[in-house]
Design a protein around this motif. Structure first.
Motif, PDB file in Angstrom:
ATOM      1  N   LYS A   1      42.434  43.622  26.166  1.00 42.56           N
ATOM      2  CA  LYS A   1      42.161  43.876  27.583  1.00 42.56           C
ATOM      3  C   LYS A   1      42.523  45.319  27.899  1.00 42.56           C
ATOM      4  CE  LYS A   1      43.827  44.256  31.974  1.00 42.56           C
ATOM      5  NZ  LYS A   1      45.031  44.812  32.611  1.00 42.56           N
TER       6      LYS A   1
ATOM      7  N   GLY B   1      44.924  41.946  39.593  1.00 42.04           N
ATOM      8  CA  GLY B   1      45.494  41.945  38.239  1.00 42.04           C
ATOM      9  C   GLY B   1      44.913  40.867  37.343  1.00 42.04           C
TER      10      GLY B   1
ATOM     11  N   ASP C   1      43.998  40.372  33.192  1.00 44.89           N
ATOM     12  CA  ASP C   1      44.950  39.891  32.167  1.00 44.89           C
ATOM     13  C   ASP C   1      44.679  38.417  31.871  1.00 44.89           C
ATOM     14  OD1 ASP C   1      46.207  42.368  32.414  1.00 44.89           O
ATOM     15  OD2 ASP C   1      47.727  41.630  33.816  1.00 44.89           O
TER      16      ASP C   1
ATOM     17  N   LYS D   1      54.022  43.965  37.975  1.00 45.56           N
ATOM     18  CA  LYS D   1      52.576  43.774  37.854  1.00 45.56           C
ATOM     19  C   LYS D   1      52.022  44.162  36.489  1.00 45.56           C
ATOM     20  CE  LYS D   1      50.921  48.107  39.696  1.00 45.56           C
ATOM     21  NZ  LYS D   1      49.693  48.739  40.071  1.00 45.56           N
TER      22      LYS D   1
HETATM   23 MG    MG Z   1      47.040  45.052  35.874  1.00 48.14          MG
END
Ligand code: MG
Ligand code: ADP
Ligand code: ASP
Length: 426
Positions: free
Chosen positions: A7, A152, A155, A210
């Motif tokens: 990622k 986010g 992920d 984060k």
């Molecule tokens: Mg992130």
């Protein structure tokens, strides 16, 4: 050789040169004989820019349209990364979340992945292509609408793909060298953790670190996917998120450190329901209204009712982005519950101390609160779990609180090793 899932976050894909650099890294893995599947985030601060744009157009944009807008960010990077790869003489196929088979529930803005059906991915791999998947998005099973997984969320896309494709590892490439004992942007003397348990990482992520999306850690733990968090700007080994760090370190019997790290969060707000009649069922009604509005609460505090009035105050914290929705939901039940008024405060921050070793060490709380007191930080609310202590403080006191706590627990490195390679920290 097996499938490698990687990622790349937005800070690793900030501009054309960055995209070419990432393409070279991806191609190197393919050259070494692996099949490669890559989840990508939107470039740089694209998602924030799109959010600003939407808010400039409408004060409360419809959630469906917001998802249509935000998913465009990841589509831009997936196609650009695929183009850069083809320039290096390899073929890549990019897929949206929906095309990649990322099936979610129907909650816009914070959808949960319920299944991954990677037929098109495995077909493309079979044909020899490198696969690039737009992160942070899926398609709802019921409504067939496009959804996003929450900030986010790429992920989580990556770990979900790793699970569905039975990959051995999921590599999360970002703008720092791994998971540190605190955010390196606030604490330059933070130390990199070579390994951290899913359990501690779950608490760190839930408390605002984060570096990893909370649900990606949950997913990794459930499916036993080791997560390797590392920098896309260096070749260094990063942090392994695994089940049992001690066992993973080649049989060494090393004692777990007491504290894994200090996390902070500036994304929450506090609502106080003032003057709630102290009788059976009132709290249930309040929290039912919030649950119906799909709001995830964090800390909840109910004061002892004043003897003279039999009225009590209930305070709770929630994501700032849900503040307006929560206030509206509560206003609707004011007459029914009979509370006096609502107070809203979004000038707060949360600081959390996390460590599995806390279980067996008394005195952690007093040391934590002592450090805050010495730094002149006032505590607003407190909550604890077995391996975590969190406090709500003034938003402006967060940095001081994090640094003071980090130092008090001897987490500072002798030499600065926390490099921040990119990103704006936004
Ligand atoms: Mg992130
Ligand atoms: P990406 O664009 O790669 O997804 P993010 O900005 O989402 O990157 O996450 C990486 C950032 O997380 C780092 O730049 C750092 O500021 C922040 N961060 C917060 N807590 C930690 C921590 N404990 N360790 C490392 N980074 C952290
Ligand atoms: N682009 C999305 C965000 O900024 C998702 C992600 O980066 O993981 O939140």
């Amino acid at each position: 050789m097996g499938i490698v899932v990687q990622k790349y976050g937005g800070s690793s894909l900030a501009d054309a040169d960055a995209i070419k650099r990432v393409a070279r890294r991806i191609v190197d893995v393919k050259k070494s004989g692996h099949d490669v599947v890559v989840a990508v985030s939107a470039m740089g601060d694209t998602t924030d820019d799109l959010l600003d744009l939407a808010n400039g157009v409408s004060p409360l944009p419809p959630a469906r349209e917001m998802d249509m807008l935000l998913t465009a960010g990841e589509r831009i990077s997936m196609s650009l990364v695929a183009m850069a790869i083809s320039d290096l003489g390899f073929t890549a196929r990019s897929f949206t979340g929906s095309q990649a088979g990322v099936i979610t529930d129907s909650v816009h803005g914070k959808a949960k992945i319920i299944d991954v059906t990677p037929g098109r991915i495995t077909q493309a791999i079979g044909e020899g292509h490198i696969v690039i998947v737009a992160g942070f998005q899926g398609v709802s099973q019921d409504t067939k609408e496009i959804t996003t997984l929450g900030r986010g969320g790429t992920d989580t896309t990556a770990v979900a793909l790793a699970a569905a494709l039975e990959a051995d590892v999921c590599e999360i490439y970002t703008d720092v060298d791994g998971v540190f004992t605190a955010d390196p942007r606030i604490v330059p003397t933070a130390r990199k953790l070579d390994q951290v348990s899913y359990e501690e990482m779950l608490e760190l992520a839930a408390c605002g670190a984060k570096i990893l999306h909370l649900r990606c850690v949950e997913y990794g733990r459930r499916y036993g996917i080791p997560i390797h968090v590392r920098s896309s700007f260096s070749q260094l080994h990063g942090t392994w998120v695994v089940n049992d760090p001690a066992a993973a370190s080649e049989g060494e019997t090393m004692e777990q450190p007491i504290i894994a790290g200090v996390a902070h969060d500036r994304s929450e707000a506090k609502i106080t329901v003032v003057g709630v009649p102290d009788k059976v069922g009132e709290a249930a009604r309040i929290f039912e209204a919030l649950a119906d509005a799909q709001i995830n609460l964090d800390m909840i505090v109910q004061n002892v009712s004043a003897a003279a009035t039999s009225l009590t105050d209930i305070s709770f914290t929630l994501p700032r982005t849900d503040g307006q929705t929560a206030m509206t939901a509560l206003a609707r039940i004011q007459a029914e519950v009979g509370y006096d008024k609502l107070l809203y405060d979004d000038k707060i921050g949360k600081v959390s101390l996390i460590g599995a070793g806390m279980r067996s060490h008394p005195g952690i709380t007093s040391k934590f609160f002592g450090a805050l007191a010495s730094a002149g930080v006032n505590i607003g609310m407190i909550s604890t779990s077995e391996i975590r202590i969190s406090v709500v403080v003034d938003e402006n006191a967060v940095d001081d609180a994090v640094r003071a706590t980090h130092t008090a627990f001897d987490l500072d490195a002798d030499e600065v090793e926390a490099v921040v390679y990119g990103g704006t920290g936004r």
